[in-house]
Structure formats: C-alpha cells, structure tokens
Design an enzyme around this catalytic site. Sequence first.
Site, PDB file in Angstrom:
ATOM      1  N   HIS A 185       0.818  -1.221   0.000  1.00 55.48           N
ATOM      2  CA  HIS A 185       0.000   0.000   0.000  1.00 55.48           C
ATOM      3  C   HIS A 185       0.849   1.267   0.000  1.00 55.48           C
ATOM      4  O   HIS A 185       0.437   2.304   0.532  1.00 55.48           O
ATOM      5  CB  HIS A 185      -0.941   0.004   1.218  1.00 55.48           C
ATOM      6  CG  HIS A 185      -2.391   0.005   0.842  1.00 55.48           C
ATOM      7  ND1 HIS A 185      -3.298   0.887   1.391  1.00 55.48           N
ATOM      8  CD2 HIS A 185      -3.092  -0.752  -0.016  1.00 55.48           C
ATOM      9  CE1 HIS A 185      -4.499   0.670   0.889  1.00 55.48           C
ATOM     10  NE2 HIS A 185      -4.412  -0.328   0.027  1.00 55.48           N
ATOM     11  N   GLU A 209       3.161  -5.866  -4.171  1.00 56.67           N
ATOM     12  CA  GLU A 209       2.333  -4.816  -4.770  1.00 56.67           C
ATOM     13  C   GLU A 209       2.587  -3.464  -4.125  1.00 56.67           C
ATOM     14  O   GLU A 209       2.651  -3.359  -2.899  1.00 56.67           O
ATOM     15  CB  GLU A 209       0.859  -5.197  -4.606  1.00 56.67           C
ATOM     16  CG  GLU A 209      -0.127  -4.161  -5.117  1.00 56.67           C
ATOM     17  CD  GLU A 209      -1.554  -4.667  -5.028  1.00 56.67           C
ATOM     18  OE1 GLU A 209      -2.456  -3.805  -4.946  1.00 56.67           O
ATOM     19  OE2 GLU A 209      -1.776  -5.893  -5.042  1.00 56.67           O
ATOM     20  N   GLU A 235      -2.564   0.498  -9.239  1.00 57.21           N
ATOM     21  CA  GLU A 235      -3.937   0.784  -8.840  1.00 57.21           C
ATOM     22  C   GLU A 235      -4.196   2.278  -8.724  1.00 57.21           C
ATOM     23  O   GLU A 235      -5.340   2.715  -8.795  1.00 57.21           O
ATOM     24  CB  GLU A 235      -4.287   0.089  -7.533  1.00 57.21           C
ATOM     25  CG  GLU A 235      -3.555   0.622  -6.308  1.00 57.21           C
ATOM     26  CD  GLU A 235      -3.883  -0.170  -5.056  1.00 57.21           C
ATOM     27  OE1 GLU A 235      -4.673   0.320  -4.228  1.00 57.21           O
ATOM     28  OE2 GLU A 235      -3.365  -1.280  -4.915  1.00 57.21           O
ATOM     29  N   ASP A 257      -6.949  -0.380 -12.533  1.00 54.02           N
ATOM     30  CA  ASP A 257      -8.287  -0.651 -12.006  1.00 54.02           C
ATOM     31  C   ASP A 257      -9.289  -0.211 -13.057  1.00 54.02           C
ATOM     32  O   ASP A 257      -9.299   0.949 -13.469  1.00 54.02           O
ATOM     33  CB  ASP A 257      -8.492   0.116 -10.693  1.00 54.02           C
ATOM     34  CG  ASP A 257      -9.774  -0.276  -9.981  1.00 54.02           C
ATOM     35  OD1 ASP A 257     -10.830  -0.319 -10.641  1.00 54.02           O
ATOM     36  OD2 ASP A 257      -9.723  -0.524  -8.769  1.00 54.02           O
ATOM     37  N   HIS A 284      -6.580  -4.477 -10.618  1.00 50.62           N
ATOM     38  CA  HIS A 284      -6.980  -4.153  -9.244  1.00 50.62           C
ATOM     39  C   HIS A 284      -8.500  -4.127  -9.185  1.00 50.62           C
ATOM     40  O   HIS A 284      -9.153  -3.544 -10.054  1.00 50.62           O
ATOM     41  CB  HIS A 284      -6.401  -2.785  -8.891  1.00 50.62           C
ATOM     42  CG  HIS A 284      -6.738  -2.274  -7.540  1.00 50.62           C
ATOM     43  ND1 HIS A 284      -7.677  -1.285  -7.327  1.00 50.62           N
ATOM     44  CD2 HIS A 284      -6.242  -2.585  -6.312  1.00 50.62           C
ATOM     45  CE1 HIS A 284      -7.740  -1.007  -6.038  1.00 50.62           C
ATOM     46  NE2 HIS A 284      -6.878  -1.780  -5.395  1.00 50.62           N
TER      47      HIS A 284
END
Length: 381
Positions: A185, A209, A235, A257, A284
């Site tokens: 993240h 990720e 993402e 995404d 995503h």
Amino acid sequence: MRIVSLTTYLVAPRWLFLRVDTDEGITGWGEPVVEGRAATVAAAVTELSEYLVGADPLRIEDHWQVLTKGGFYRGGPVLSSAVAGIDQALWDIAGKAYGVPVHRLLGGPVRDRVRVYSWVGGDSPAEASDAAAGLVEAGFTALKMNAAGILRAIDTAASVRAIVDRLASVRAAVGDEVDIALDFHGRLSLPMARRVLPLLEPYLPFFVEEPVVPELTGELAAVTSATAIPIAAGERLYSRWDFRPALEAGIAVAQPDVSHAGGISETRRIAAMAEVYGAALAPHCPLGPIALAASLQTGFATPNLLIQEQSLGLHYNEPADLLDYLVDPSVFQYADGHVPLLTGPGLGIEIDAAAVERAAETGHRWRSPVWRRDDGGLAEW
C-alpha cells in the site's frame, strides 16, 4: 439508439453504481468510484452526462476520446474514474445490443476461465496463517495479504522481522503450491524497500504490490533492481501515460483498475502496452460486481492476463458484499480458484435494480482511514 439518462447510486459498502438508459430500453451498468470520494465522482458523472444525453451509446471510442481529452484539464482519479464507469456501461449496452458478451466484441476469449485470488485477514502471523489455510481449503490457489501496518521511513529491526515473519508463517501454512502476494500500500520508503524485499525472497512471494507510493513511480527502478521478487503497481495510475515510467522501471505486473483507469477501453490499451515490456496484467478490483464483471470481460480477451483480484468477503464489505446486488450470483461461481467464462450479453451480469435503489436510499459516507505514527505524524494507509 440514443442515451436518455445517466443515474448514479451511492450503495453500501463504499461503491458508486451508474445506470445508463437508452430510448430502446437497453440499460447499461458501470461502477465509477474513487473509494472515499464517491460523491465527488458522482458529480463528475453528472457534468459529463450533459455531453452524453442524446448521443449514440455505440460510439464508445469517440465518447472516450471526447470525455478524456475534450476538456482543457485532463486526467486524475476523479475524472478518469467517472469516464471508467461510463465506459463500462457503454460496453454493457453494446454487448446487449449485439447479443454477445463484451469479450466477444474485444476479439473473443483467449481463455476459458480466469484465475482469481482472495484476501487474507488477520494481523498476527498466527491469525494470518489460519485465515490463509481457510481460503485454501475453500479452493483458492492464490492469496494476497497486507504486508505491514504503520511504518517509519526507516524502521526498526523488529518491524522488518515482523514483515518477514508474517509471510513465513503463511507460507508454512499453505505450502509451495499456493501463490502468496504481498500488498504494501505504498508504506515502504525507498531505503526500506531495498532493505525489506531481499529478506522476503526465500519465501518466493507471487509478487509485491505497490511497495512505494505512486508519486515515486519514477524511482521504481531502484526497487525492481534491488530484488528478484516480481514488483506490481498501478492501482493509483490512471492512463497509458501514467504506466509508461512504471513499465520502463521494470515492473512485472501492471495493475490498472477498470473503475479508475478509464474503463475497459483504457485497461485494454494498458494491457497491450504492458505486453510490449514483458509485463503481465492483474487488474486491481476490491470493488463491486460491476467492476469485477468489467475486469473479467477484459481479462477473458487479454493474452497477458496473470490473475484477477476480487472482493468477496473483503473486510470493507459491510453491510453489503459482492453478490448482494446481483439477480443471479452464480455467474461468479468460483471453482478451483477460477471464474468460468461469462456467457451472458454485455458485462454478463444482471443487476438487481430494485436492490440498488433500496440501498441508495441509505447510501454511505465511507472514507479512507487516517493513520498516524507514534510521534503524531501522518502515516501511509
């Protein structure tokens, strides 16, 4: 055929649905949302609808060009997400008008099923390993979990070891036949990424990720060159132009995404661009059923698809979950960690419009959590 209206619905847990109606009775559905900014995206859709009402819904590419490039100020998550949901709905209308699933309009399927992964919950190594074992027992062959909580720019040896121990515990619980992806993240600084990632290599994660924030996309080469672990990102990238430096930096997995990166139209182009760099596609999608259906339609027709994220049982999904707005939830029937080819027209799903309207009466005000370090400073969530 002409577009007569665009209607948005704020629905639990944190989603925004879009309904596009036509004068021939064909309805298309999309999912234009930025998590935590759903009402803002709804306002953007309302602005864009001024151009679309009265237009031919089958001119998908022309509409995409006008909506993304027809204004002097372009791009960004809000506009790109508004366009993404509209684009999904127009592809849904086109498939229904021609009586075929969207993947047929994209050149036809290149696979018969799409592999999906599920999220591992639990904060401690023991909790995470128990949750992972349960998902494997349910048939999933790939998992993803948060790699760490709040981190300092350069954190302690204990924090570093906690990241490694958590992955080691899950690997021991599920064995080597199951793929384990780690999501940071964007919580690692560049020096922490270079320190932590090599220590994870013995446990062979599927991919790591978003190790650093998207603002550091231009510095990703320093991360990819520091480890043998495949690096995934995207993402929070919204176009081919955003993805170019990430691909040039050597990411192995592109993660646009379909509800943020310009919809099916742009996600397809990002996938083709990734193929040039030898990168795979793993869209995503911690979102709702429309976004998942749009992702799957894209994936069925995309040669370099690796795997698909999906949100069933995700901790955000309270008080509603992925299947709650579908007339027939069996379209997402997972078997051996895969979703079979969607065969219905359009996006291949039927939205329960009455359930959506009921949920929209309550709506939601979901916001991203704000995390702070022990000194009171802001931390990456």
